[in-house]
Scaffold this motif. Structure first.
Motif, PDB file in Angstrom:
ATOM      1  N   VAL A 897       1.036  -1.132   0.024  1.00  0.00           N
ATOM      2  CA  VAL A 897       0.087  -0.013  -0.248  1.00  0.00           C
ATOM      3  C   VAL A 897       0.850   1.231  -0.040  1.00  0.00           C
ATOM      4  O   VAL A 897       1.809   1.345   0.530  1.00  0.00           O
ATOM      5  CB  VAL A 897      -1.049   0.038   0.922  1.00  0.00           C
ATOM      6  CG1 VAL A 897      -2.061  -0.839   1.040  1.00  0.00           C
ATOM      7  CG2 VAL A 897      -0.166  -0.138   2.482  1.00  0.00           C
ATOM      8  N   GLU A 900      -0.474   7.207   0.093  1.00  0.00           N
ATOM      9  CA  GLU A 900      -1.686   8.030  -0.403  1.00  0.00           C
ATOM     10  C   GLU A 900      -2.802   6.972   0.065  1.00  0.00           C
ATOM     11  O   GLU A 900      -3.835   7.481   0.725  1.00  0.00           O
ATOM     12  CB  GLU A 900      -1.593   8.103  -1.599  1.00  0.00           C
ATOM     13  CG  GLU A 900      -2.886   9.119  -2.322  1.00  0.00           C
ATOM     14  CD  GLU A 900      -2.902   9.152  -3.811  1.00  0.00           C
ATOM     15  OE1 GLU A 900      -3.858   9.708  -4.250  1.00  0.00           O
ATOM     16  OE2 GLU A 900      -1.926   8.799  -4.560  1.00  0.00           O
ATOM     17  N   GLN A 901      -2.758   5.776  -0.270  1.00  0.00           N
ATOM     18  CA  GLN A 901      -3.834   4.703   0.217  1.00  0.00           C
ATOM     19  C   GLN A 901      -3.836   4.812   1.711  1.00  0.00           C
ATOM     20  O   GLN A 901      -5.122   4.677   2.396  1.00  0.00           O
ATOM     21  CB  GLN A 901      -3.516   3.375  -0.459  1.00  0.00           C
ATOM     22  CG  GLN A 901      -3.580   3.374  -1.911  1.00  0.00           C
ATOM     23  CD  GLN A 901      -3.087   2.239  -2.359  1.00  0.00           C
ATOM     24  OE1 GLN A 901      -2.157   1.506  -2.042  1.00  0.00           O
ATOM     25  NE2 GLN A 901      -3.731   1.431  -3.464  1.00  0.00           N
ATOM     26  N   ASN A 904      -5.608   8.080   2.867  1.00  0.00           N
ATOM     27  CA  ASN A 904      -7.038   7.971   2.536  1.00  0.00           C
ATOM     28  C   ASN A 904      -7.926   6.758   3.635  1.00  0.00           C
ATOM     29  O   ASN A 904      -8.870   7.326   4.079  1.00  0.00           O
ATOM     30  CB  ASN A 904      -7.090   7.263   1.126  1.00  0.00           C
ATOM     31  CG  ASN A 904      -8.554   7.278   0.631  1.00  0.00           C
ATOM     32  OD1 ASN A 904      -9.447   7.933   1.482  1.00  0.00           O
ATOM     33  ND2 ASN A 904      -8.958   6.205  -0.119  1.00  0.00           N
ATOM     34  N   PHE A 926      -9.339  -2.129   2.615  1.00  0.00           N
ATOM     35  CA  PHE A 926      -8.002  -1.648   2.800  1.00  0.00           C
ATOM     36  C   PHE A 926      -7.095  -3.140   3.059  1.00  0.00           C
ATOM     37  O   PHE A 926      -5.883  -3.277   2.584  1.00  0.00           O
ATOM     38  CB  PHE A 926      -7.765  -1.067   4.035  1.00  0.00           C
ATOM     39  CG  PHE A 926      -6.513  -0.499   4.420  1.00  0.00           C
ATOM     40  CD1 PHE A 926      -5.716   0.394   3.562  1.00  0.00           C
ATOM     41  CD2 PHE A 926      -5.772  -0.886   5.621  1.00  0.00           C
ATOM     42  CE1 PHE A 926      -4.321   0.672   3.730  1.00  0.00           C
ATOM     43  CE2 PHE A 926      -4.553  -0.462   5.767  1.00  0.00           C
ATOM     44  CZ  PHE A 926      -3.999   0.348   4.964  1.00  0.00           C
ATOM     45  N   LEU A 929      -6.277  -4.549  -0.323  1.00  0.00           N
ATOM     46  CA  LEU A 929      -5.241  -3.735  -0.642  1.00  0.00           C
ATOM     47  C   LEU A 929      -3.867  -4.217  -0.230  1.00  0.00           C
ATOM     48  O   LEU A 929      -2.918  -4.545  -1.147  1.00  0.00           O
ATOM     49  CB  LEU A 929      -5.165  -2.386  -0.657  1.00  0.00           C
ATOM     50  CG  LEU A 929      -6.378  -1.469  -1.347  1.00  0.00           C
ATOM     51  CD1 LEU A 929      -6.424   0.099  -0.896  1.00  0.00           C
ATOM     52  CD2 LEU A 929      -5.852  -1.445  -2.843  1.00  0.00           C
TER      53      LEU A 929
END
Length: 942
Positions: A897, A900-901, A904, A926, A929
């Motif tokens: 990840v 930015e992820q 977020n 999440f 990801l």
């Protein structure tokens, strides 16, 4: 290189050493996906290689095309295609397994290139293989083409095409059916087509049917399949093709095509009757599958074609013939079981019409369903004793399951036929039992009773006017056989609720039940029936109580589980007696066991006396599970409150407490010898746990002595069962002022002992950790004041929770998440908890993120989400800081990840303080990801 590949393949196939085989397999898996595979594939396919090596070459090609399509430059599509075509032509008269792999490779290429790069792919395949030449004979070319056309839809089903491509390719494939259908029809209709070609045509048709090609376009082909059914070589593949064609979801749109198929199915009756006569089970099975598939998938459509009602009724009667096919399932026939779900479907469709329409259908179909009941009860009959004795245990078990399926069907049919069904069964049984003219077989009587029991077991038959008659008939049955006796018992058990409303009838059936208790073969049915009667009718049983207890004592059953049920039955029975009668009966019932236990407690521990001890402790647990005098004044039969004033509970201690106090010292003696045996400790804890659950506050007199004993037990050898019992006690007594001191002392003691288990290494005791977390959660829920004590190390308990979150055992992690979700709301009102959260809350956030990042099973994400949600609700400002700090390090919680992820994710979490469902979705997203599964087929299932 291809030399290494050949060596590895040689090792894989011929090396006796399993280590070498595994190494070779691993090497070959890697070779298949390496960039060099493109070169050596073709070399391995050369004619001088053995088939195993050629097969690997073809497989490697398919792997590259299906999984690494993006590696292939666009300008090489054409040459790859023509190479595959020529290899398939070459192998059409070579090794069959290599040919199939090459066809799968070309199919995969077609799926990846149609419709843009290779429009009309299927038509081109047909054209290439129909052209003469290449020195390959026509029949071999024809079989190769059929193989290619068969694997194409199959490869589509398993392909890894992205979703949008899948829809597009499916559409184009079904448009190309026009090129395939006439070819298949021509090959099937030609009289000179060899059997092997026709069989392959039928397989090819089956395969294409999975793509939902329009049934109207395949109508002629499906009729040709019916024409192939008399040929024994083609029978199985023809059945498969027909079944696939008429069960595809889309087929109900083609009403006319379906109507034309009904007479074709009806025309199979002669072939079916011949098969029955010749004992040809396979043919019966196949024809039945066709009839049932048509009926089951299209009953709605066919019912609605009112002008054709007679032909549909004829189809229903054909299926009825299959349900009642002669012979005993599963020994002489295996067909009838296929038909049962059809009857459910047809009934559902009929009952779903609006009332006027339904009435018309019921006129036609009620008689059919009454006939069905007769057929099913005939099929449920046991064979002759001699024949049944010759069956294997597996056949007997299959027959048992088949009868359960019949029972479920009867119960369902009852919804349509209602009370008339019971009267119908009752009349038959009455005629059978009062007929003095001819001898009736026990099998016939048993099946009718079984029908009754099937319905009475789950449907409230209290309104039925035939039950008194039935109860009157039961004593007339000449019970000369175990199966019949069992069914009589289960039927009485199914009527227990009715007997509670008509207690006057108890005297005619109870003697039968007590008599059956004496027969070891009937122990399961007689004990379960006695238990039902004692549970439902306990207020009417006092006159029989002495007798029931006496009979039960004579028949101390050998099978453990039946003994346990019998004790539960006696618990229900005694609950309804006056206290002094309960104590008197308990004394006579338990004394023999207590004497036996005293004797066992003196002996040196060994495996056989261990089992005996566990058995006696189990009997006491089961007795105390149902012996509940508080239920004496429960509501009356119609569910309303009793009209009389509720009787105050009898003075003096509860009978269970009296007994427990009498045997307490003995139980301590047993424990002292068996303390390191978790099964004995569990059996002891179970007695008290069952008693606490049943007695609730009546258990109070035992609290302090039990707390003391539990503390000693757990300090000597910690075991999960002691923690579970402590949790029960905390649940019921922690909030009572009188009992708080002993409960508090016990809670602190087991907590400090468990903390030392954690210091020595808790990994070997996931069960203790699990139970400990549940206990702590219960403490927080019932009495948060426990955590105000100087003697409780709150910080250490918190750290144990952090460790437990990382256990691999899912149940342990679940309990730990529960502990934290109970703890967090108390940060505001329990200062020690607030302090530990301030100091170490970040560790909790890190542990939760680690689990979400891939450290824990995906099935636990909802629990982790609950902890995050609770953190956000109860420590909002701290959580914002902790998330920022915890997610700072690169690669945490997963290297997959981006920053930015992560940002977020933390913003989304901090936003949701009301909607828990939403937090669960954010966490799921999440975790996918983090695990690199986002957008994969795994994610779709998740």
């Amino acid at each position: 290189s291809e030399r290494q590949t050949e060596q590895a393949l040689h090792q894989l196939y011929y090396d006796p050493n399993i280590e070498n085989k595994n190494l070779a397999q691993k090497w070959l898996m890697q070779a298949q996906v390496s960039p060099q595979a493109w070169q050596f594939c073709w070399v391995l396919l050369s004619p001088d290689k053995v088939p195993e090596i050629q097969y690997f070459g073809a497989s490697a090609l398919h792997t590259k095309i299906s999984r690494y399509w993006s590696d292939i430059p666009t300008d090489q599509y054409e040459s790859l295609k023509s190479q595959l075509f020529s290899q398939i032509a070459r192998f059409s008269s070579g090794s069959k397994m290599v040919l199939t792999r090459l066809c799968v490779g070309l199919a995969s290429l077609a799926l990846n290139t149609m419709p843009e790069a290779w429009p009309g792919a299927v038509a081109e395949m047909v054209r290439v293989f129909q052209e003469e030449g290449g020195g390959v004979d026509g029949r071999a070319r024809c079989l190769a083409l059929l193989e290619l056309l068969t694997v194409l839809p199959e490869e589509f089903q398993t392909s890894r095409l992205p979703q949008y491509r899948k829809g597009l390719v499916r559409l184009h494939l079904s448009m190309e059916w026009g090129s395939v259908c006439p070819l298949l029809q021509q090959l099937l209709q030609r009289t000179d087509s060899p059997g092997a070609v026709k069989a392959r045509v039928l397989r090819c048709l089956s395969s294409w049917m999975l793509l939902d090609v329009p049934l109207s376009e395949s109508e002629g082909l499906v009729h040709d399949c019916f024409t192939a059914l008399p040929d024994p070589e083609l029978f199985d593949t023809a059945v498969e093709a027909i079944v696939n064609a008429i069960s595809q979801p889309d087929s109900q749109r083609y009403v006319n095509t379906l109507l034309k198929l009904v007479p074709r199915v009806l025309a199979l009756q002669d072939q079916l009757r011949d098969a029955v006569q010749n004992g040809d089970m396979e043919t019966c099975h196949g024809i039945c599958r066709i009839a049932v598939t048509l009926g089951e998938n299209h009953s709605r459509t066919l019912l609605e074609q009112v002008d054709h009602w007679q032909s549909f009724l004829a189809l229903v009667n054909l299926i009825m013939f299959c349900t009642g096919i002669p012979g005993h399932y599963p020994v002489n026939e295996t067909t009838s079981s296929l038909t049962l779900t059809f009857w459910y479907t047809l009934q559902d469709e009929i009952m779903s019409f609006e009332t006027d329409k339904q009435a018309v259908y019921l006129q036609v179909y009620r008689p059919v369903y009454f006939q069905l009941v007769d057929v099913l009860l005939h099929k449920a009959q046991f064979p002759s004793d001699q024949e049944y004795a010759s069956w294997s245990s597996d056949e007997k078990e299959q027959f048992r399951i088949y009868r359960v399926d019949i029972s479920d069907t009867l119960m369902y049919v009852y919804e349509m036929l209602g009370a008339e069904l019971l009267s119908n069964l009752y009349d038959k049984l009455g005629r059978l039992l009062t007929n003095t003219e001819q001898l009736t077989s026990w099998q016939h009587t048993e099946a009718l009773l079984y029908g009754f029991q099937s319905i009475a077991e789950t449907i409230d038959v209290n309104y039925s006017d035939v039950i008194p008659g039935l109860i009157g008939l039961i004593p007339r049955i000449n019970i000369n056989n175990v199966q019949l006796a069992d069914t009589v018992m289960f039927t009485i058990g199914a009527l227990a609720e009715w007997l509670a409303d008509h207690p006057v009838m108890l005297s005619s059936v109870l003697p039968l039940v007590l008599q059956a208790l004496g027969n070891p073969d009937l122990s399961v049915s007689s004990v379960s029936t006695l238990k039902k009667i004692c549970r439902e009718c306990k207020h009417d049983l006092p006159p029989y109580a002495t007798n029931i207890v006496a009979v039960s004592q004579v028949h101390r059953l050998k099978q453990t589980s039946q003994c346990m049920w019998l004790m539960q039955a006696l618990g229900f029975l005694l609950s309804a007696l006056p206290v002094e009668d309960i104590l008197r009966n308990l004394h006579s019932l338990i004394t023999p066991y207590i004497q036996q236990l005293e004797k066992l407690a003196d002996e040196t521990p060994n495996p056989s006396n261990k089992l005996a001890i566990i058995h006696i402790l189990g009997l006491l647990s089961n007795l105390f599970t149902t012996l509940d005098i508080s239920k004496q004044d429960d509501e009356s039969a119609d569910g309303s409150a009793p009209p009389v004033k509720a009787v105050p509970p009898p003075p003096g201690p509860n009978p269970v407490v009296v007994v427990l106090q009498q045997v307490f010292a003995l139980i301590q003696t047993v424990l002292s010898k068996w303390l390191n045996d978790s099964q004995v400790v569990e059996a002891v804890c179970a007695i008290f746990e069952k008693s606490v659950k049943t007695l609730l506050h009546d258990f109070a007199p035992m609290v302090s002595q039990l707390s003391e004993m539990l503390g000693q037990m757990y300090s000597t050898i910690p075991q999960a069962s002691a923690l579970d019992l402590t949790r029960q006690m905390v649940h019921i007594f922690a909030s009572e002022t009188d009992h708080f001191p002993p409960i508090k002392a016990l809670f602190e003691l087991v907590t400090s002992v468990t903390l030392s288990v954690f210091q020595q290494g808790p990994r070997d005791h996931p069960d203790i950790v699990d139970s400990f977390m549940q206990l702590q959660a219960q403490g927080l829920k019932r009495k948060p004041d426990l955590f105000l004590s100087e003697s409780l190390d709150v910080k250490a308990v918190f750290h144990c929770g952090i460790l437990s979150l990382k256990f691999p055992e899912a149940p342990t992690v679940k309990s730990t998440c529960l502990f934290f979700t109970e703890l967090l709301p108390h940060c505001s009102d329990v200062p020690p908890l607030a302090r530990v959260m301030q100091e170490d809350g970040k560790l909790l956030v890190q542990a939760v993120l680690e689990g979400i990042g891939g450290g824990a099973s995906r099935n636990l994400m909802d629990q982790f989400a609950e902890v995050l949600f609770s953190l956000n609700k109860n420590c909002f400002s701290l959580l914002a800081v902790w998330l920022k700090e915890a997610l700072q390090p690169p690669g945490f919680p997963s290297s997959r990840v981006t920053t930015e992820q992560k940002d977020n994710f933390s913003q989304q979490i901090l936003r949701e303080r009301v909607n828990k469902r939403r937090v669960k979705d954010i966490v799921k997203e999440f975790t996918l990801l983090c695990r690199g599964l986002h957008g994969t087929e795994y994610a779709a299932e998740y």
